[in-house]
Design an enzyme around this catalytic site. Sequence first.
Site, PDB file in Angstrom:
ATOM      1  N   GLY A  28      -0.319  -0.858  23.157  1.00 51.07           N
ATOM      2  CA  GLY A  28       0.983  -0.691  22.799  1.00 51.07           C
ATOM      3  C   GLY A  28       1.032   0.881  22.413  1.00 51.07           C
ATOM      4  O   GLY A  28       0.048   1.549  22.673  1.00 51.07           O
ATOM      5  N   GLY A  29       1.872   1.393  21.597  1.00 52.30           N
ATOM      6  CA  GLY A  29       2.040   2.595  21.299  1.00 52.30           C
ATOM      7  C   GLY A  29       0.870   3.201  20.492  1.00 52.30           C
ATOM      8  O   GLY A  29       0.624   4.447  20.335  1.00 52.30           O
ATOM      9  N   GLY A  74      -9.962  30.063  46.555  1.00 55.37           N
ATOM     10  CA  GLY A  74      -9.247  30.080  45.002  1.00 55.37           C
ATOM     11  C   GLY A  74     -10.369  29.790  44.310  1.00 55.37           C
ATOM     12  O   GLY A  74     -10.055  30.077  42.907  1.00 55.37           O
ATOM     13  N   ALA A  75     -11.198  28.988  44.320  1.00 55.88           N
ATOM     14  CA  ALA A  75     -12.024  28.372  43.579  1.00 55.88           C
ATOM     15  C   ALA A  75     -13.037  29.604  42.762  1.00 55.88           C
ATOM     16  O   ALA A  75     -13.450  29.295  41.678  1.00 55.88           O
ATOM     17  CB  ALA A  75     -13.051  27.198  44.029  1.00 55.88           C
TER      18      ALA A  75
HETATM   19  C1  HXC Z   1       0.417  -8.923  12.489  1.00 54.00           C
HETATM   20  C2  HXC Z   1      -1.339  -9.664  13.665  1.00 54.00           C
HETATM   21  C3  HXC Z   1      -1.194  -8.786  14.629  1.00 54.00           C
HETATM   22  C4  HXC Z   1       0.181  -7.924  14.833  1.00 54.00           C
HETATM   23  C5  HXC Z   1      -2.888  -9.739  15.110  1.00 54.00           C
HETATM   24  N1  HXC Z   1      -2.557 -10.236  14.033  1.00 54.00           N
HETATM   25  N2  HXC Z   1      -2.070  -8.689  15.605  1.00 54.00           N
HETATM   26  N3  HXC Z   1      -0.615  -9.611  12.548  1.00 54.00           N
HETATM   27  N4  HXC Z   1       0.837  -8.173  13.488  1.00 54.00           N
HETATM   28  N5  HXC Z   1       0.523  -7.135  15.487  1.00 54.00           N
HETATM   29  C6  HXC Z   1      -3.087 -11.108  13.213  1.00 54.00           C
HETATM   30  C7  HXC Z   1      -3.184 -12.597  13.576  1.00 54.00           C
HETATM   31  O1  HXC Z   1      -1.876 -13.344  13.676  1.00 54.00           O
HETATM   32  C8  HXC Z   1      -4.360 -13.194  13.177  1.00 54.00           C
HETATM   33  O2  HXC Z   1      -4.114 -13.592  11.917  1.00 54.00           O
HETATM   34  C9  HXC Z   1      -5.444 -12.096  13.044  1.00 54.00           C
HETATM   35  O3  HXC Z   1      -4.492 -10.884  13.127  1.00 54.00           O
HETATM   36  C10 HXC Z   1      -6.459 -12.026  14.337  1.00 54.00           C
HETATM   37  O4  HXC Z   1      -5.585 -12.162  15.309  1.00 54.00           O
HETATM   38  P1  HXC Z   1      -6.001 -13.325  16.402  1.00 54.00           P
HETATM   39  O5  HXC Z   1      -4.919 -13.246  17.509  1.00 54.00           O
HETATM   40  O6  HXC Z   1      -6.627 -14.343  15.933  1.00 54.00           O
HETATM   41  O7  HXC Z   1      -7.323 -12.537  17.242  1.00 54.00           O
HETATM   42  P2  HXC Z   1      -7.718 -12.382  18.666  1.00 54.00           P
HETATM   43  O8  HXC Z   1      -8.002 -13.717  19.177  1.00 54.00           O
HETATM   44  O9  HXC Z   1      -9.101 -11.515  18.619  1.00 54.00           O
HETATM   45  O10 HXC Z   1      -6.610 -11.390  19.495  1.00 54.00           O
HETATM   46  C11 HXC Z   1      -6.467  -9.968  18.931  1.00 54.00           C
HETATM   47  C12 HXC Z   1      -5.314  -9.438  19.619  1.00 54.00           C
HETATM   48  C13 HXC Z   1      -4.013 -10.429  19.516  1.00 54.00           C
HETATM   49  C14 HXC Z   1      -5.548  -9.342  21.134  1.00 54.00           C
HETATM   50  C15 HXC Z   1      -4.933  -8.160  18.893  1.00 54.00           C
HETATM   51  O11 HXC Z   1      -3.874 -10.770  17.954  1.00 54.00           O
HETATM   52  C16 HXC Z   1      -2.610  -9.893  19.984  1.00 54.00           C
HETATM   53  O12 HXC Z   1      -2.358  -9.881  21.022  1.00 54.00           O
HETATM   54  N6  HXC Z   1      -2.016  -9.464  18.881  1.00 54.00           N
HETATM   55  C17 HXC Z   1      -0.684  -8.886  19.012  1.00 54.00           C
HETATM   56  C18 HXC Z   1      -0.968  -7.535  19.767  1.00 54.00           C
HETATM   57  C19 HXC Z   1       0.505  -6.826  19.938  1.00 54.00           C
HETATM   58  O13 HXC Z   1       1.175  -7.372  20.812  1.00 54.00           O
HETATM   59  N7  HXC Z   1       0.829  -6.027  18.978  1.00 54.00           N
HETATM   60  C20 HXC Z   1       1.994  -5.309  19.045  1.00 54.00           C
HETATM   61  C21 HXC Z   1       1.930  -4.231  19.856  1.00 54.00           C
HETATM   62  S1  HXC Z   1       3.283  -3.139  20.313  1.00 54.00           S
HETATM   63  P3  HXC Z   1      -5.039 -14.731  11.153  1.00 54.00           P
HETATM   64  O14 HXC Z   1      -4.161 -14.847   9.810  1.00 54.00           O
HETATM   65  O15 HXC Z   1      -5.040 -15.848  11.815  1.00 54.00           O
HETATM   66  O16 HXC Z   1      -6.284 -14.216  10.847  1.00 54.00           O
HETATM   67  C22 HXC Z   1       2.960  -2.137  19.325  1.00 54.00           C
HETATM   68  C23 HXC Z   1       4.015  -0.801  19.038  1.00 54.00           C
HETATM   69  C24 HXC Z   1       3.349   0.292  18.396  1.00 54.00           C
HETATM   70  O17 HXC Z   1       1.970  -1.845  18.362  1.00 54.00           O
HETATM   71  C25 HXC Z   1       4.280   1.308  18.753  1.00 54.00           C
HETATM   72  C26 HXC Z   1       3.870   2.708  18.172  1.00 54.00           C
HETATM   73  C27 HXC Z   1       4.866   3.738  18.555  1.00 54.00           C
END
Ligand code: HXC
Length: 519
Positions: free
Chosen positions: A171-172, A406-407
């Site tokens: 993501g971001g 040019g290079a």
């Molecule tokens: C809160 C989160 C989290 C999140 C993971 N966790 N991502 N908690 N916010 N964004 C937590 C899970 O609930 C879990 O908690 C622990 O972290 C580990 O995650 P798992 O899924 O069990 O791990 P894994 O299987 O290794 O997968 C990792 C992952 C997946 C691929 C990162 O967790 C995932 O897809 N997360 C969401 C990613 C996402 O979409 N983020 C938002 C992106 S948009 P527990 O308690 O079970 O340990 C963004 C916008 C930013 O970031 C913009 C900036 C401008």
Amino acid sequence: MESTNQLKTLLDKRAEAKLGGGQKRIDTQHAKGKLTARERIELLLDENSFEEFDMFVTHRCTNFGLEDQKYLADGVVTGFGTIDARLVYVFSQDFTVFGGSLSETFAQKICKVMDMALKMGAPIIGINDSGGARIQEGVTSLAGYAEVFQRNIMASGVIPQISAVFGPCAGGAVYSPALTDFIMMTKKNSYMFVTGPKVVKTVTGEVVTDDELGGAMVHGTKSGVTHFIAEDEQEGLLLIRKLLSYLPQNNLEEPPLSVCLDPIDRFEDSLNTIIPENPNKPYDVKDVIHAIADDNEFFEVHRHYAPNIVVGYAKFNGQPVGIVANQPSYLAGVLDINASRKAARFVRFCDAFNIPIVTLVDVPGFLPGTTQEYGGIIIHGAKLLFAYGEATVPKVTIILRKAYGGAYDVMSSKHLRGDINYAWPNAEIAVMGPKGAIEILYQKEYMQIENLEERAQFIADKTEEYKQKFANPYNAASYGYIDDIIEPRNTRFRIIRALQSLATKKVVNPPKKHSNLPL
Ligand code: HXC
């Protein structure tokens, strides 16, 4: 008695903070072949040099039951320490706490060390391993990201900013590393993308794995997003330490000098014969770089991306320099879109941080064709031209063989304020190579010669005449565009002397808000 209890509380809290999200999650992290946030810092910094900030910070979110789930340090370990006894600031995201996701307080911790790094004029190193914005926090998390981005932008060109991506970065969240100077990824467990495989499938129907979409090899070879691909985290952290040994602490300092035991006047006889007699035959320019650099050491940047141009760091008599070299062994060293972008960014980094640039030229020109033209080679090629022309650091150029069209101009020529420009005796400096030139100049004439032997002789004579005139460095030298023609085996010494003479160089560009680099 009371003070003993207070001390115990402190030690207990420290121990609790050091466990992050708990032993079970640490074990899961290790099982994936990943280190924890703290283990990474330990490996990165000089032994026992780490001083941690904000260990007792917890998040302030009360949504979705989060008020009952708090972890000391809130998912990111921050502070300062030293690398080779030089101050650096670090943050290391802790995947064991809410997947390393970024909360308001998490961002504040990062911003604090970024602000301090900028105030102190010291590099900042960020280790990324995060699920992105902490979903439960909503907009305060997004705001936190933007606060970090703003600091990345303000620090750009002032202090070196280095990102390691040792886990997910999606993501971001990708934009903070993207705003920094260097990105390090590992072959396993490391991936970066703006939208993940699930979204890609929903929106475009394309089925792709994490690795195929944003793994280290993809970003190392195709997108050029990452500058380094390490076998594992240990190697990645060592490479970051090595990288810093070439860089100054900030834009007001010179890069660090080291003691050089390699003789400065070391002749490298192999260079007198390294260029093949046939001008169309390749050789590996990295052999030239290794041969001339202190201790034959070259620290390559962006190794896997656009290999037709080579960039990286070396030392000459202990002085760090940035090297840019066309690579004849890949696509004949032609300049294309990717090579231009790669080298332009490198040149601009060197210029921002007072690192002299040594350019080794062997370039047949720009790559022709619709793919390049439609892709905007005009604008991308201009980036490299702009970067060299704008750079005020010492610039030493050696034309090893071809410098066509040019290079020739682009590759740190005299006309783009190259300070000292040398050529090897076999250099060819011309608008184009003999074959193309004779076709354009004489095709009508030679096609009228019906006898094939006579036609071949005519072409051979004209080619020889062209070579005599242009396929050598003396014509350019007669205009003063080449300062001297040097013996290849003496290149190391000539570069060192050139750099010594340029040590006091002062050039200032006209005052402006900022330039309008062709983007
Ligand atoms: C809160 C989160 C989290 C999140 C993971 N966790 N991502 N908690 N916010 N964004 C937590 C899970 O609930 C879990 O908690 C622990 O972290 C580990 O995650 P798992 O899924 O069990 O791990 P894994 O299987 O290794 O997968 C990792 C992952 C997946 C691929 C990162 O967790 C995932 O897809 N997360 C969401 C990613 C996402 O979409 N983020 C938002 C992106 S948009 P527990 O308690 O079970 O340990 C963004 C916008 C930013 O970031 C913009 C900036 C401008």
